[in-house]
Design a protein around this motif. Structure first.
Motif, short mmCIF file in Angstrom:
data_model
loop_
_atom_site.label_atom_id
_atom_site.label_comp_id
_atom_site.label_asym_id
_atom_site.label_seq_id
_atom_site.Cartn_x
_atom_site.Cartn_y
_atom_site.Cartn_z
N PHE B 421 0.77 -1.04 -0.08
CA PHE B 421 -0.15 -0.06 -0.22
C PHE B 421 0.79 0.98 -0.18
O PHE B 421 0.34 2.01 -0.41
N THR B 422 2.13 1.20 0.56
CA THR B 422 3.00 2.39 0.48
C THR B 422 3.18 2.74 -0.90
O THR B 422 3.30 2.05 -1.79
N THR B 423 3.44 4.39 -1.01
CA THR B 423 3.19 4.56 -2.61
C THR B 423 5.08 4.38 -2.93
O THR B 423 5.67 5.11 -2.32
N CYS B 424 5.00 3.30 -3.59
CA CYS B 424 6.42 3.23 -4.28
C CYS B 424 6.67 3.96 -5.33
O CYS B 424 5.86 4.85 -5.94
N SER B 425 7.87 4.03 -5.72
CA SER B 425 8.43 4.68 -7.02
C SER B 425 7.81 4.46 -8.24
O SER B 425 7.78 5.32 -9.01
N LEU B 456 -0.16 13.75 0.60
CA LEU B 456 -1.53 13.41 0.78
C LEU B 456 -1.50 12.10 0.33
O LEU B 456 -1.95 11.12 1.16
N LEU B 457 -1.09 11.88 -1.01
CA LEU B 457 -1.42 10.42 -1.54
C LEU B 457 -0.41 9.62 -0.77
O LEU B 457 -0.69 8.12 -0.52
N TYR B 458 0.72 9.89 -0.48
CA TYR B 458 1.73 9.02 0.46
C TYR B 458 0.81 9.01 1.77
O TYR B 458 1.19 7.67 2.16
N PHE B 462 -0.01 5.41 3.32
CA PHE B 462 0.27 4.86 4.72
C PHE B 462 -0.79 4.57 5.40
O PHE B 462 -0.93 3.57 6.20
N GLY B 463 -1.86 5.29 5.47
CA GLY B 463 -3.26 4.89 6.00
C GLY B 463 -3.84 3.72 5.77
O GLY B 463 -4.18 3.03 6.46
N ALA B 464 -3.78 3.35 4.49
CA ALA B 464 -4.44 2.28 3.97
C ALA B 464 -3.62 0.98 4.69
O ALA B 464 -4.09 0.00 5.04
N ALA B 465 -2.19 1.17 4.60
CA ALA B 465 -1.44 0.16 5.33
C ALA B 465 -1.66 0.00 6.57
O ALA B 465 -1.94 -1.29 7.03
N ILE B 466 -1.92 0.98 7.36
CA ILE B 466 -2.15 0.97 8.89
C ILE B 466 -3.56 0.28 9.14
O ILE B 466 -3.74 -0.58 9.97
N ALA B 467 -4.50 0.82 8.53
CA ALA B 467 -5.89 0.41 8.54
C ALA B 467 -6.05 -1.27 8.37
O ALA B 467 -6.53 -1.77 9.17
N SER B 468 -5.35 -1.31 7.36
CA SER B 468 -5.42 -2.88 6.83
C SER B 468 -4.76 -3.85 7.85
O SER B 468 -5.15 -4.97 8.14
N ALA B 469 -3.39 -3.24 8.55
CA ALA B 469 -2.72 -4.07 9.33
C ALA B 469 -3.74 -4.25 10.83
O ALA B 469 -3.84 -5.39 11.27
N SER B 648 -9.82 10.15 -9.52
CA SER B 648 -10.22 8.70 -9.60
C SER B 648 -9.11 7.72 -9.90
O SER B 648 -9.00 6.69 -9.35
N LEU B 649 -8.29 8.50 -10.87
CA LEU B 649 -7.22 7.69 -11.45
C LEU B 649 -6.04 7.25 -10.31
O LEU B 649 -5.63 6.37 -9.96
N LEU B 650 -5.84 8.68 -9.62
CA LEU B 650 -4.75 8.60 -8.43
C LEU B 650 -5.49 7.68 -7.68
O LEU B 650 -4.34 7.01 -7.03
N LEU B 651 -6.74 7.57 -7.04
CA LEU B 651 -7.02 6.66 -6.17
C LEU B 651 -6.92 5.23 -6.47
O LEU B 651 -6.62 4.45 -5.85
#
Ligand SMILES: Nc1nc2c(ncn2[C@@H]2O[C@H](COP(=O)(O)OP(=O)(O)O)[C@@H](O)[C@H]2O)c(=O)[nH]1
Ligand SMILES: [Mg+2]
Lengths: 77, 699
Positions: B421-425, B456-458, B462-469, B648-651
């Motif tokens: 989920f973390t924003t990779c390069s 914000l995207l980063y 990160f939030g998605a990672a934490i929440a799913s954890a 929408s694409l960014l998300l």
């Protein structure tokens, strides 16, 4: 009384007297956490967990749940 | 030619093995993997005096020969296997002068394997500041070795080190300790059963889970019979061994080392007081992250614009120079725009790797681990998960490998599952181009809107990672022993050479890795976009002519109409429109659809794909960005990339699992297909739903 590492306050020092061998991983011993060694509590994170220690010149951080298995004797300076 | 000397650099983490390695080999190095596992293997060549060559390996850091992770196992397997082609002729044990006592534990163990051993005491430049003096002669005698004092920072002692490696045959192989003292009875029985074996080697074979090549197995046949002791007994003996070794080391250092504490000046305490502070520590961490994102944006915009326009003029130039034909257009419309789509991101990716290397090298990363452990534990993660989560911003693959030093399996598994989920390069190319198109310029408190969006995207990642954890922690029923220890190294000014080599190596492998895929995909795409089935494609010119007969088109306008007609009826156009119904609710047209589908192998393909599709569809050479800005929504009119479809694409890209290599690594690290498949399905579904909701709200 059995004083453990978990009771140490920031800046205080002690000597390790006993390490519960079943509960403490070998790796920690190898990093210097052995009876007789000097330990100082350098810093604590919020809620005093984890603890940032200086054991005989080795700087490391462990969780409180590990610290309660390490017995100490305070040194009075 | 004489045989190369095999040199293994061994030592605790952070003692400067890699620095010594870089000093010895310079650019003559390569990074690969150990066969079958994903541990990074660094090897290089060093020229020694008198025309001798040395083959140098930088082994993973380890505190002792009692392995507790895959990385550490590599060291033991090499040292126990005489038949390995890398088996060292000489082991150079790299140690830190400030922590000699702990470093010598590993040294005495290697000594007991009777491998010629050289003690490299690094960071000699710190001795004065710390008030340390060493009696080298005495130490050499007690430890049965040669000692080289080195400072890779000051480039001192390297020549002497090379000299000592050349003379490796003169090194003593006498052990430091008598291993039998650990348990005389048991060891005597061992010795009787295996008279030709080194006793300490047998002991390691008994206590470790070592995996030998077939060749070596027979040598140790029957050792299994000696595994008579219970796990607890073995552990007690290992503890005894550790204590014995420390006794020996203490005795040696009592005479060989003096530390004058009154001389010691230490910045560590001052730094730590602020950087690990309950309030300032977190604030500073946040500010550092903010600065990094702003810098990534500001510093790379000029080189990026330059690269973008260079690639556009390159295509133009090729079209003018070469005769017209399929090859020229494949080059000018397929390969060059496709490659341009990745080369353009070199500046940003290099900066990202640079910052991560500096955070790691300076010792700051360990402080973050310390600060975050308690918080992360609440989400079923460990403080150590912060390292994968931060280095995941470069690439999920090394990040997932970095989870290895998380001791607890459940915490480690959760970290592996949420890291993608973390924003990779690889997401960066997509984000940057879309942000540039749909987020206005302008600044807020000195920070540009565009940089803030990126930040914000980063945070979303990160939030998605934490929440799913958090969810996984509740759902997964795995019991495993918790245990956490992290070393807090000294603060150090990063060595320029180390950072430069890391950035160079990482960027190179990213570009070549991605470049290969992109090259292949852009060729395939170009073919699919330039040819089509049936009459509709063959008679394109006639059909367009009749359709626009009443309007008086100029030649240019006609070519434009023809090109886009052809594209729509090409193979790719037909496929694209077949999937269009599925993605229309997200605000995309079929071209974006193709780009999304082709980027399921690797996200960074997205921009390249669009670049290829758009250049086939038009005949002026333009920068990628201008072309995307000019696209019109076929149904609603207006720009295709507007705020709603852009968000929408960014998300979509923030959540979707689009990286084959990550799935493969997850399979390898978890040893099952179950986990990577779970990631793929859940993340893709999540991406679709979130993008759908966003577009329907914003449009
Ligand atoms: N002061 C000083 N720092 C050094 C020296 N050699 C390496 N370092 C620093 O020590 C840290 C760890 O070095 P590295 O080579 O990555 O260690 P490794 O983990 O053993 O590979 C880095 O921050 C280096 O910049 C030295 O000779 N003097
Ligand atoms: Mg290293």
């Amino acid at each position: 009384m059995n004083d453990t590492l978990a009771n140490l306050k920031r800046g205080e020092s002690a000597i390790i007297t006993d390490v519960s061998s079943e509960l403490i991983p070998l790796k920690l011993l190898e990093m210097g956490c052995l009876p007789g060694n000097h330990v100082e509590l350098v810093q604590v994170a919020p809620f005093a967990d984890p603890m940032y220690l200086n054991i005989n010149g080795s700087h490391l951080a462990i969780r409180k749940e590990t610290a309660i298995h390490i017995l100490i004797e305070r040194v009075h300076e | 030619m004489s045989k190369q000397i095999n040199v293994a650099l061994i030592g605790n983490p952070n003692t400067g093995k890699t620095s010594v390695f870089n000093a010895l080999t310079g650019l003559n190095q390569k990074v690969g993997n150990y066969p079958g596992i994903t541990v990074e293997k660094k090897e290089g060549i060093c020229r020694l005096p008198r025309g001798v060559k040395a083959h140098i390996i930088d082994l993973p850091g380890t505190y002792s020969l009692n392995a507790s992770s895959l990385d550490e196992n590599v060291v033991i397997e090499l040292l126990l296997n005489k038949n390995d082609k890398d088996f060292p002729d000489i082991a150079a044990v790299v140690s830190d002068v400030e922590n000699l006592k702990r470093n010598l534990l590993l040294f005495t163990q290697i000594k007991d394997l009777q491998i010629p051993c050289l003690l490299v005491i690094n960071m000699a430049d710190r001795m004065r500041r710390r008030g340390i003096t060493l009696d080298i002669e005495y130490l050499e005698k007690q430890l049965e070795t040669k000692i080289v004092l080195v400072s890779t920072r000051k480039q001192e002692g390297i020549t002497e080190l090379k000299q000592q490696i050349t003379n490796y045959k003169e090194l003593s192989t006498k052990p430091c300790l008598n291993a039998s003292e650990i348990d005389p009875d048991y060891f005597n029985r061992l010795r009787k059963a295996f008279p030709n074996q080194l006793i300490y080697k047998l002991w390691l074979v008994i206590t470790q889970d070592v995996n030998f090549g077939k060749t070596n197995r027979n040598e140790f046949d029957g050792v299994a019979n000696f595994k008579t002791k219970s796990k607890g007994d073995l552990k007690r003996l290992q503890q005894k061994e550790t204590i014995k070794r420390y006794q020996f080391i203490n005795d040696v250092l009592k005479k060989g080392q003096t530390i004058d504490r009154s001389q010691a000046k230490d910045l560590r305490t001052q730094f730590d007081r602020i950087l690990t502070h309950k309030v300032w520590g977190y604030l500073i961490f946040f500010l550092i992250l903010l600065t990094i994102f702003q810098a990534i944006y500001d510093w790379s915009s000029i080189p990026m614009d330059f690269i973008d326009s260079t690639f556009a003029s390159l295509s133009e130039w090729i079209k003018n120079i070469f005769p017209e034909g399929p090859f020229t257009s494949l080059l000018a419309e397929g390969i060059i725009p496709g490659l341009g789509g990745i080369v353009i991101f070199i500046p940003q990716i290099a900066f990202l790797f640079l910052f991560i290397a500096v955070l790691e090298e300076s010792g700051y990363m360990s402080r973050v681990v310390f600060l975050m452990d308690r918080v992360m534990r609440r989400f079923g993660l460990s403080g150590k998960s912060i390292v994968p989560l931060i280095s995941g911003t470069a690439c999920a693959i090394p990040a997932i490998m970095a989870t290895r030093n998380i001791e607890n399996w459940k915490e480690r598994l959760i970290t592996i599952l949420v890291t993608p989920f973390t924003t990779c390069s690889a997401r960066l190319p997509v984000y940057l181009i879309i942000i540039a198109l749909v987020i206005p310029e302008g600044r807020f408190l000195g920070l540009s809107y565009q940089a803030l969006t990126l930040m914000l995207l980063y945070l979303i990642g990160f939030g998605a990672a934490i929440a799913s954890a958090y969810l996984l922690n509740k759902i997964l029923k795995i019991k495993s022993k918790t245990f956490f220890v992290v070393e807090m190294p000294n603060y150090k000014l990063p060595l320029f050479k180390n950072v430069a080599l890391t950035v160079l190596e990482k960027t190179k492998s990213f570009i070549f890795g991605a470049g290969k895929i992109i090259l292949a995909i852009s060729i395939v795409l170009w073919i699919l976009a330039s040819y089509g089935p049936g009459k509709q494609f063959k008679n394109a010119e006639k059909i367009v002519k009749t359709e626009y007969a009443s309007e008086h088109l100029t030649e240019d306008e006609f070519q434009q109409k023809l090109a886009s007609y052809k594209l729509e009826h090409s193979f790719i156009g037909i496929t694209g429109r077949a999937i269009e119904p599925a993605i229309r609710p997200l605000g995309y047209d079929w071209k974006i659809g193709i780009a999304i589908v082709s980027s399921f192998a690797a996200r960074e393909v997205f921009v390249g794909t669009l670049a290829t599709i758009y250049s086939v569809g038009s005949d002026q050479e333009e920068t990628i960005k201008n072309r995307m800005a000019g696209e019109v929504n076929p149904i609603l009119g207006g720009p295709l990339f507007n705020f709603a479809s852009g968000i929408s694409l960014l998300l979509f890209y923030a959540f979707a699992m689009q990286c084959m290599s990550t799935l493969a690594i997850v399979k390898r690290e978890t040893n099952s297909w179950k986990w990577p498949m779970l990631q793929l399905v859940i993340m893709t579904a999540l991406a679709y739903i979130v993008a759908l909701i966003a577009y329907q709200f914003l449009k």
